[in-house]
Design a protein around this motif. Structure first.
Motif, short mmCIF file in Angstrom:
data_model
loop_
_atom_site.label_atom_id
_atom_site.label_comp_id
_atom_site.label_asym_id
_atom_site.label_seq_id
_atom_site.Cartn_x
_atom_site.Cartn_y
_atom_site.Cartn_z
N MET A 1 -13.09 -41.18 43.92
CA MET A 1 -12.60 -41.54 43.74
C MET A 1 -13.00 -42.79 43.92
SD MET A 1 -10.33 -43.27 48.11
CE MET A 1 -9.48 -41.68 47.53
N LEU A 2 -12.47 -43.92 43.14
CA LEU A 2 -13.28 -45.28 42.19
C LEU A 2 -12.86 -46.99 43.16
CD1 LEU A 2 -11.57 -45.05 38.43
CD2 LEU A 2 -13.80 -44.13 39.36
N PRO A 3 -13.76 -47.19 43.40
CA PRO A 3 -13.59 -48.50 44.49
C PRO A 3 -13.16 -49.67 43.59
CG PRO A 3 -15.77 -48.18 43.37
CD PRO A 3 -15.06 -46.92 42.58
N VAL A 4 -11.54 -49.34 42.57
CA VAL A 4 -11.38 -50.34 43.03
C VAL A 4 -9.60 -50.59 43.54
CG1 VAL A 4 -12.45 -50.21 40.31
CG2 VAL A 4 -10.22 -48.72 41.08
N SER A 5 -9.14 -52.02 43.31
CA SER A 5 -7.74 -51.80 43.52
C SER A 5 -7.33 -51.97 42.48
CB SER A 5 -7.71 -53.40 44.02
OG SER A 5 -8.51 -53.49 44.69
N ILE A 6 -6.30 -50.98 41.49
CA ILE A 6 -5.27 -50.13 41.02
C ILE A 6 -4.08 -51.37 41.40
CG2 ILE A 6 -4.33 -48.81 39.43
CD1 ILE A 6 -5.73 -46.75 40.08
N ILE A 7 -3.33 -52.51 40.29
CA ILE A 7 -2.11 -53.22 40.58
C ILE A 7 -1.32 -52.59 39.59
CG2 ILE A 7 -1.31 -55.76 40.28
CD1 ILE A 7 -4.46 -56.43 41.41
N LEU A 8 -0.27 -52.55 40.20
CA LEU A 8 0.57 -52.30 39.33
C LEU A 8 2.56 -53.07 40.07
CD1 LEU A 8 1.49 -49.16 37.72
CD2 LEU A 8 2.86 -48.85 40.05
N PRO A 9 2.71 -54.17 38.49
CA PRO A 9 3.88 -54.45 38.25
C PRO A 9 4.38 -53.91 38.29
CG PRO A 9 2.64 -55.25 36.51
CD PRO A 9 1.53 -54.72 37.13
N CYS A 10 5.90 -54.22 38.53
CA CYS A 10 6.87 -53.08 38.22
C CYS A 10 8.28 -53.96 38.64
CB CYS A 10 6.74 -51.53 38.55
SG CYS A 10 6.87 -51.57 40.81
N ARG A 11 9.52 -53.19 38.11
CA ARG A 11 11.00 -53.87 38.10
C ARG A 11 11.93 -52.70 38.07
NH1 ARG A 11 14.90 -56.59 36.48
NH2 ARG A 11 16.13 -58.35 38.02
N ASN A 12 12.71 -51.94 38.58
CA ASN A 12 12.81 -50.83 38.62
C ASN A 12 13.07 -50.02 37.61
OD1 ASN A 12 15.05 -51.68 39.56
ND2 ASN A 12 16.25 -53.17 38.36
N GLU A 13 11.10 -49.40 38.23
CA GLU A 13 11.02 -48.63 37.08
C GLU A 13 10.29 -47.50 37.96
OE1 GLU A 13 9.19 -48.09 34.00
OE2 GLU A 13 9.39 -50.77 33.24
N GLY A 14 12.00 -46.77 39.14
CA GLY A 14 11.85 -45.72 40.22
C GLY A 14 12.16 -44.31 39.32
N ARG A 15 12.31 -44.72 38.44
CA ARG A 15 11.89 -42.78 37.51
C ARG A 15 10.78 -42.59 36.58
NH1 ARG A 15 17.11 -41.94 33.26
NH2 ARG A 15 16.08 -39.70 33.97
N ASN A 16 9.61 -43.77 36.69
CA ASN A 16 8.65 -43.47 35.73
C ASN A 16 7.73 -43.48 37.07
OD1 ASN A 16 9.41 -44.20 33.05
ND2 ASN A 16 10.21 -45.54 33.38
N LEU A 17 7.98 -44.63 37.90
CA LEU A 17 6.97 -43.90 39.10
C LEU A 17 6.96 -42.47 39.71
CD1 LEU A 17 7.73 -47.48 41.04
CD2 LEU A 17 5.44 -46.92 38.99
N GLU A 18 7.78 -42.13 39.85
CA GLU A 18 8.41 -40.82 40.07
C GLU A 18 7.01 -39.82 39.74
OE1 GLU A 18 11.80 -39.39 40.22
OE2 GLU A 18 12.53 -40.38 41.59
N SER A 19 6.75 -39.75 38.18
CA SER A 19 5.53 -39.36 38.08
C SER A 19 4.37 -40.10 37.46
CB SER A 19 5.72 -38.77 36.48
OG SER A 19 6.32 -40.09 35.18
N LEU A 20 4.18 -41.46 37.72
CA LEU A 20 3.09 -42.03 38.01
C LEU A 20 2.66 -42.12 38.99
CD1 LEU A 20 0.82 -43.50 35.87
CD2 LEU A 20 2.67 -45.94 36.29
N LEU A 21 3.02 -42.31 39.83
CA LEU A 21 2.34 -42.16 41.09
C LEU A 21 2.05 -41.58 41.55
CD1 LEU A 21 4.73 -44.92 43.50
CD2 LEU A 21 2.84 -45.57 42.20
N PRO A 22 1.98 -39.90 41.29
CA PRO A 22 1.00 -39.01 41.92
C PRO A 22 -0.36 -38.90 41.45
CG PRO A 22 3.55 -38.09 41.74
CD PRO A 22 3.35 -39.75 41.16
N ARG A 23 -0.05 -39.44 39.90
CA ARG A 23 -1.44 -39.36 39.14
C ARG A 23 -2.15 -40.41 39.75
NH1 ARG A 23 -0.83 -38.88 33.16
NH2 ARG A 23 -3.11 -38.37 33.35
N LEU A 24 -2.04 -41.77 40.48
CA LEU A 24 -2.63 -42.48 40.49
C LEU A 24 -2.99 -42.26 41.96
CD1 LEU A 24 -0.81 -45.62 39.25
CD2 LEU A 24 -2.55 -44.71 38.64
N ALA A 25 -2.39 -41.65 42.74
CA ALA A 25 -2.75 -41.51 44.33
C ALA A 25 -4.15 -40.61 43.75
CB ALA A 25 -1.96 -40.69 45.16
N GLY A 26 -5.32 -41.35 45.02
CA GLY A 26 -6.64 -40.86 45.45
C GLY A 26 -7.57 -41.13 44.32
N MET A 27 -7.23 -41.50 42.93
CA MET A 27 -7.89 -42.28 42.25
C MET A 27 -9.07 -43.44 42.38
SD MET A 27 -6.91 -42.93 37.66
CE MET A 27 -6.73 -41.30 37.44
#
Length: 226
Positions: A1-27
């Motif tokens: 796990m990287l010692p960083v803060s990932i900052i993800l700005p978004c607006r109505n990107e739910g369909r994309n977040l469904e596949s992106l967030l699982p890849r970021l969780a735990g990273m």
């Protein structure tokens, strides 16, 4: 796990977040979703994947990024877009030079790593040439050797970001960040990253319509007192 803060700005990107967030969780040790008052399931998805959820002030992407930096608790911030065009597997390439003490700001470079969407439409072609033009002007003014100054996929020391006193509310914050970092003497380098076309939806950025705004911000930053 990287010692960083990932900052993800978004607006109505739910369909994309469904596949992106699982890849970021735990990273990363911290994941911050800054939401631009979405009307979809963005907040639910963010909370399901352990992200810190922030509602922005409705001023634009730049203000959302600043809000994320204000709430970051790690020494390094990583920025990427919520449309899943950036590959999370490239994040270590951006972070490692900072961890190694070799850089303060690392930009992802599509010129070095590839960008599928640059060849997709006429507007993307305009975006490519606009990016190349701005990058050339930045290199001319700051004595740098960048290839992709406007890529939003980047990592930086949190302390540096706060010291730059960024104030752009819109997409011009990436331009502002690079120029202020270079002019302050920060070490700015690039790492090859690949950009894919967004999975769902359309970009809110009208590159053609905002060309003059980007040029104005460039001129302003050329002469802004340090």
């Amino acid at each position: 796990m990287l010692p960083v803060s990932i900052i993800l700005p978004c607006r109505n990107e739910g369909r994309n977040l469904e596949s992106l967030l699982p890849r970021l969780a735990g990273m990363a040790e911290e994941l911050i979703v800054v939401d631009g008052h979405s009307t979809d399931n963005t907040q639910e998805l963010a909370e399901q994947h352990g992200a810190k959820f922030l509602l922005d002030r409705g001023l634009g992407k730049g203000d959302g990024l600043r809000l994320g930096v204000d709430h970051a608790t790690k020494d390094i911030c990583v920025f990427l877009d919520a449309d899943h065009s950036h590959d999370p597997a490239d994040i270590p390439k951006l972070v490692q030079p900072i961890l190694d003490g070799k850089a303060d700001l690392v930009l992802g470079s599509r010129m070095r790593g590839g960008g599928d969407e640059f060849i997709a439409t006429f507007e993307m072609l305009v975006r490519l040439f606009g990016n190349m033009g701005l990058t050339w002007l930045i290199n001319l003014r700051c004595g740098s050797k960048l290839s992709d100054s406007q890529n939003g996929f980047r990592a930086a020391r949190t302390a540096l970001l706060r010291s730059l006193k960024l104030n752009s509310n819109r997409h011009t914050i990436e331009l502002e960040m690079v120029m202020r970092a270079l002019r302050s003497g920060a070490r700015v380098i690039e790492a090859p990253t690949h950009e894919h076309p967004r999975l769902f939806g359309a970009s809110s950025l009208s590159v053609i319509g905002q060309g003059l705004l980007f040029f104005w911000v460039y001129v302003r930053e050329c002469f802004r007192p340090l």
